[in-house]
Each structure stands twice: as C-alpha cells, then as structure tokens.
Motif scaffolding. Structure first.
Motif, PDB file in Angstrom:
ATOM      1  N   LEU A   1      19.938   7.694 -48.026  1.00 50.79           N
ATOM      2  CA  LEU A   1      19.778   6.629 -49.013  1.00 50.79           C
ATOM      3  C   LEU A   1      18.873   5.473 -48.464  1.00 50.79           C
ATOM      4  O   LEU A   1      18.017   4.938 -49.398  1.00 50.79           O
ATOM      5  N   ALA A   2      18.565   5.191 -47.322  1.00 47.94           N
ATOM      6  CA  ALA A   2      17.748   4.043 -46.977  1.00 47.94           C
ATOM      7  C   ALA A   2      16.250   4.631 -47.182  1.00 47.94           C
ATOM      8  O   ALA A   2      15.230   4.032 -47.877  1.00 47.94           O
ATOM      9  N   ALA A   3      15.861   6.043 -46.819  1.00 45.80           N
ATOM     10  CA  ALA A   3      14.796   6.817 -47.096  1.00 45.80           C
ATOM     11  C   ALA A   3      14.329   6.843 -48.708  1.00 45.80           C
ATOM     12  O   ALA A   3      13.233   6.440 -49.173  1.00 45.80           O
ATOM     13  N   LEU A   4      15.481   6.939 -49.565  1.00 43.34           N
ATOM     14  CA  LEU A   4      15.039   6.928 -50.946  1.00 43.34           C
ATOM     15  C   LEU A   4      14.604   5.606 -51.470  1.00 43.34           C
ATOM     16  O   LEU A   4      13.876   5.505 -52.137  1.00 43.34           O
ATOM     17  N   ALA A   5      15.490   4.730 -50.829  1.00 43.03           N
ATOM     18  CA  ALA A   5      15.042   3.252 -51.178  1.00 43.03           C
ATOM     19  C   ALA A   5      13.484   2.881 -51.051  1.00 43.03           C
ATOM     20  O   ALA A   5      12.773   2.251 -51.705  1.00 43.03           O
ATOM     21  N   VAL A   6      13.260   3.427 -49.722  1.00 39.90           N
ATOM     22  CA  VAL A   6      11.567   3.120 -49.277  1.00 39.90           C
ATOM     23  C   VAL A   6      10.880   4.086 -50.251  1.00 39.90           C
ATOM     24  O   VAL A   6       9.607   3.263 -50.732  1.00 39.90           O
ATOM     25  N   ARG A   7      11.240   5.027 -50.709  1.00 46.22           N
ATOM     26  CA  ARG A   7      10.598   5.762 -51.774  1.00 46.22           C
ATOM     27  C   ARG A   7      10.354   5.145 -52.857  1.00 46.22           C
ATOM     28  O   ARG A   7       8.964   4.947 -53.421  1.00 46.22           O
ATOM     29  N   LEU A   8      11.380   4.485 -53.443  1.00 40.48           N
ATOM     30  CA  LEU A   8      11.361   3.711 -54.652  1.00 40.48           C
ATOM     31  C   LEU A   8      10.278   2.425 -54.629  1.00 40.48           C
ATOM     32  O   LEU A   8       9.640   2.319 -55.625  1.00 40.48           O
TER      33      LEU A   8
ATOM     34  N   LEU B   1      11.856  -1.512 -74.225  1.00 35.83           N
ATOM     35  CA  LEU B   1      11.093  -1.864 -75.252  1.00 35.83           C
ATOM     36  C   LEU B   1      10.762  -3.572 -75.409  1.00 35.83           C
ATOM     37  O   LEU B   1       9.767  -4.009 -75.857  1.00 35.83           O
ATOM     38  N   ALA B   2      11.803  -4.245 -75.048  1.00 35.35           N
ATOM     39  CA  ALA B   2      11.881  -5.732 -75.018  1.00 35.35           C
ATOM     40  C   ALA B   2      10.818  -6.263 -74.092  1.00 35.35           C
ATOM     41  O   ALA B   2      10.409  -7.450 -74.232  1.00 35.35           O
ATOM     42  N   VAL B   3      11.111  -6.021 -72.783  1.00 34.85           N
ATOM     43  CA  VAL B   3      10.830  -6.724 -71.589  1.00 34.85           C
ATOM     44  C   VAL B   3       9.853  -5.656 -70.585  1.00 34.85           C
ATOM     45  O   VAL B   3      10.456  -5.045 -70.072  1.00 34.85           O
ATOM     46  N   PRO B   4       8.561  -5.738 -70.865  1.00 34.49           N
ATOM     47  CA  PRO B   4       7.613  -4.850 -70.097  1.00 34.49           C
ATOM     48  C   PRO B   4       7.720  -4.932 -68.706  1.00 34.49           C
ATOM     49  O   PRO B   4       7.556  -3.873 -67.981  1.00 34.49           O
ATOM     50  N   MET B   5       8.239  -6.349 -67.944  1.00 36.06           N
ATOM     51  CA  MET B   5       8.147  -5.927 -66.658  1.00 36.06           C
ATOM     52  C   MET B   5       9.673  -5.675 -66.024  1.00 36.06           C
ATOM     53  O   MET B   5       9.860  -5.696 -65.034  1.00 36.06           O
ATOM     54  N   ALA B   6      10.441  -5.493 -67.046  1.00 37.60           N
ATOM     55  CA  ALA B   6      11.992  -4.697 -66.618  1.00 37.60           C
ATOM     56  C   ALA B   6      11.810  -3.815 -65.607  1.00 37.60           C
ATOM     57  O   ALA B   6      12.568  -3.364 -64.752  1.00 37.60           O
ATOM     58  N   TYR B   7      11.028  -2.733 -65.751  1.00 38.49           N
ATOM     59  CA  TYR B   7      10.960  -1.795 -64.858  1.00 38.49           C
ATOM     60  C   TYR B   7      10.868  -2.103 -63.162  1.00 38.49           C
ATOM     61  O   TYR B   7      11.643  -1.818 -62.515  1.00 38.49           O
ATOM     62  N   GLU B   8       9.576  -3.265 -63.090  1.00 38.02           N
ATOM     63  CA  GLU B   8       9.511  -3.807 -61.586  1.00 38.02           C
ATOM     64  C   GLU B   8      10.971  -4.279 -61.303  1.00 38.02           C
ATOM     65  O   GLU B   8      11.407  -4.049 -60.267  1.00 38.02           O
ATOM     66  N   VAL B   9      11.718  -5.222 -62.115  1.00 37.55           N
ATOM     67  CA  VAL B   9      12.869  -5.772 -61.741  1.00 37.55           C
ATOM     68  C   VAL B   9      14.009  -4.906 -61.487  1.00 37.55           C
ATOM     69  O   VAL B   9      14.664  -4.736 -60.393  1.00 37.55           O
ATOM     70  N   LEU B  10      14.190  -3.828 -62.354  1.00 38.42           N
ATOM     71  CA  LEU B  10      15.079  -2.838 -62.037  1.00 38.42           C
ATOM     72  C   LEU B  10      14.645  -2.071 -60.673  1.00 38.42           C
ATOM     73  O   LEU B  10      15.511  -1.209 -59.948  1.00 38.42           O
TER      74      LEU B  10
ATOM     75  N   SER C   1      20.084   0.843 -62.154  1.00 39.84           N
ATOM     76  CA  SER C   1      19.132   0.584 -61.284  1.00 39.84           C
ATOM     77  C   SER C   1      18.327   1.721 -60.788  1.00 39.84           C
ATOM     78  O   SER C   1      17.046   1.655 -60.564  1.00 39.84           O
ATOM     79  N   VAL C   2      19.088   2.868 -60.748  1.00 39.61           N
ATOM     80  CA  VAL C   2      18.238   4.198 -60.464  1.00 39.61           C
ATOM     81  C   VAL C   2      17.585   4.933 -61.327  1.00 39.61           C
ATOM     82  O   VAL C   2      16.511   5.365 -61.230  1.00 39.61           O
ATOM     83  N   PHE C   3      18.262   4.906 -62.471  1.00 45.79           N
ATOM     84  CA  PHE C   3      17.818   5.831 -63.660  1.00 45.79           C
ATOM     85  C   PHE C   3      16.624   5.366 -64.029  1.00 45.79           C
ATOM     86  O   PHE C   3      15.445   6.163 -64.280  1.00 45.79           O
ATOM     87  N   PRO C   4      15.948   4.039 -64.104  1.00 43.91           N
ATOM     88  CA  PRO C   4      14.654   3.426 -64.529  1.00 43.91           C
ATOM     89  C   PRO C   4      13.562   4.074 -63.461  1.00 43.91           C
ATOM     90  O   PRO C   4      12.431   4.402 -63.776  1.00 43.91           O
ATOM     91  N   GLN C   5      13.816   4.235 -62.265  1.00 47.41           N
ATOM     92  CA  GLN C   5      12.937   4.960 -61.393  1.00 47.41           C
ATOM     93  C   GLN C   5      12.413   6.258 -61.766  1.00 47.41           C
ATOM     94  O   GLN C   5      11.481   6.860 -61.309  1.00 47.41           O
ATOM     95  N   PHE C   6      13.130   7.129 -62.473  1.00 47.23           N
ATOM     96  CA  PHE C   6      12.883   8.441 -62.851  1.00 47.23           C
ATOM     97  C   PHE C   6      12.518   8.540 -64.546  1.00 47.23           C
ATOM     98  O   PHE C   6      12.248   9.682 -64.819  1.00 47.23           O
ATOM     99  N   ILE C   7      12.320   7.301 -64.897  1.00 46.12           N
ATOM    100  CA  ILE C   7      11.975   7.359 -66.588  1.00 46.12           C
ATOM    101  C   ILE C   7      10.637   6.879 -66.492  1.00 46.12           C
ATOM    102  O   ILE C   7      10.309   5.756 -66.206  1.00 46.12           O
ATOM    103  N   THR C   8       9.858   7.564 -67.490  1.00 52.05           N
ATOM    104  CA  THR C   8       8.373   7.296 -67.671  1.00 52.05           C
ATOM    105  C   THR C   8       8.235   7.216 -69.227  1.00 52.05           C
ATOM    106  O   THR C   8       8.354   8.294 -69.806  1.00 52.05           O
ATOM    107  N   PRO C   9       7.931   6.192 -69.750  1.00 49.78           N
ATOM    108  CA  PRO C   9       7.839   5.856 -71.188  1.00 49.78           C
ATOM    109  C   PRO C   9       6.760   6.607 -71.738  1.00 49.78           C
ATOM    110  O   PRO C   9       7.096   7.325 -73.295  1.00 49.78           O
TER     111      PRO C   9
END
Length: 212
Positions: free
Chosen positions: A197-204, A67-76, A133-141
C-alpha cells in the motif's frame, strides 16, 4: 478507454483493498464461521449491492468535479496517496487486527443477513474514500468519458472483491483456523499489505501532472 496496464494495476489495488482490515471482511468471515457458508454468501450479496451505491455516486461525482475544477485531479491525487499511507499504517500499527480474526455473531434471517451486508458495505468509509481518492489516479480525460471509465473501474473492483470474498466466505472456518494455529503469518500478512500500500502511494505521487 483505460489501458490494460492501468486496469491491471487498479485490479491489484482492489485486491489489496479487499484484503485490508475493514468492516466488510470482518463481518463476512465472522458471519460465515458463526452461521455457515450459506449465511456468508447471502451476506456477500448485500455487500456487493452496497458497492454499487459507491460506484454510481463516485462515477457521477468525479465526472462533475473533473469538468468543473481542473485542479481537482491534483487534490484527489494527494488525498489518494495519503489515504493509502493511512491504510498502510492501519495494517502495521501495534495492536492492528487481521481481517482473518473473526468475531462472534448471533444467527440472523436471510433478509437481515442481506440487509446487514448491504449496510456494512454502503456505510463503509474505507470503500467511499477508495472510490473518491484512488479512482482518479486511473482516469484520463483524453481516453473518453470519465463516467464510463469510472464504471469500468468500479466493475473491476466489484469483480475482484466478489471473487475474493466468495472464496473467503466458503472457506472462512478453515482460513481462520489456519491463522489461529500460525499466528506469525497474521503479522506477515499485515506487514506485506502495509508495504505494498505504501509503495502504491509513492507511485501515485510520482506520476506527472495531468492536464484535464
């Protein structure tokens, strides 16, 4: 509401998390072998309690950050991908331990078993970084409350971890013995986890930028 596809992918990531070398897995296996199945299960209760500390801290923190930092998703997103790549390297690097290689531990009381399980989990940096770090990849506001999406993901991770760890605590001696007699599979297990794990990183990293 999180989509079923994302929930299943996250459950798979949680399965990899519980199977990668770390304090929780090594402690539970070692405790079960040294003091028996009951001690392993009691320790597991403490480990699960520690997961809830990470869960509620991450749920509250991610809600505030999104809510506070719109670019937070990209950083995480980048932090999560780098963390997965780091875990992949930890699994395959020379001299890496398999979680199925136990350590010697002295017997402890039930109270201390639960406390040690809790502290091992609550202070486990692998779990903390995974949640943040991984949670945000599966969260859509757009899918509703970030807090409740985080809770749903956390409960999924806890369910997967509890199920796998319970089976391992109950059959730790047999599993460890099998790997001792089949050392090649220790390496296979580590390299397989590293690859996924590496494949999942590439997917993210390949996911398109989300508007938050």
């Amino acid at each position: 509401m999180i989509t079923l596809q994302d929930l299943l992918i996250f459950a798979a990531a949680s399965l990899l998390l519980v199977l990668t070398p770390g304090p929780n897995m090594i402690y539970l296996i070692s405790r079960s072998i040294c003091q028996g199945r009951k001690a392993g299960v009691i320790s597991l209760v403490g480990v699960v309690a520690g997961f809830f500390v990470h869960l509620f801290a991450a749920a509250a923190g991610l809600t505030a950050v999104f809510l506070a930092v719109p670019m937070a998703y990209e950083v995480l997103k980048w932090a999560g991908a780098l963390y997965l790549l780091w875990m992949a390297w930890q699994a395959i690097k020379p001299g890496a331990r398999s979680p199925f290689e136990a350590q010697q531990l002295a017997p402890d009381s039930s109270r201390k078993l639960m406390l040690m399980g809790f502290l091992t989990s609550a202070l486990n940096p692998k779990i903390a970084v995974f949640y943040l770090s991984v949670f945000p990849q599966f969260i859509t506001p757009e899918h509703g409350s970030i807090f409740f999406q985080s809770i749903a993901l956390g409960l999924t991770q806890i369910s997967v971890s509890f199920t796998v760890n319970l089976l391992i605590a109950l059959f730790a001696a047999g599993i460890a013995s099998w790997f001792v007699n089949n050392p090649t599979w220790l390496a296979v297990q580590r390299y397989f986890m590293g690859f996924v794990l590496a494949a999942l990183a590439v997917r993210l990293l390949s996911e398109p930028k989300r508007m938050v």
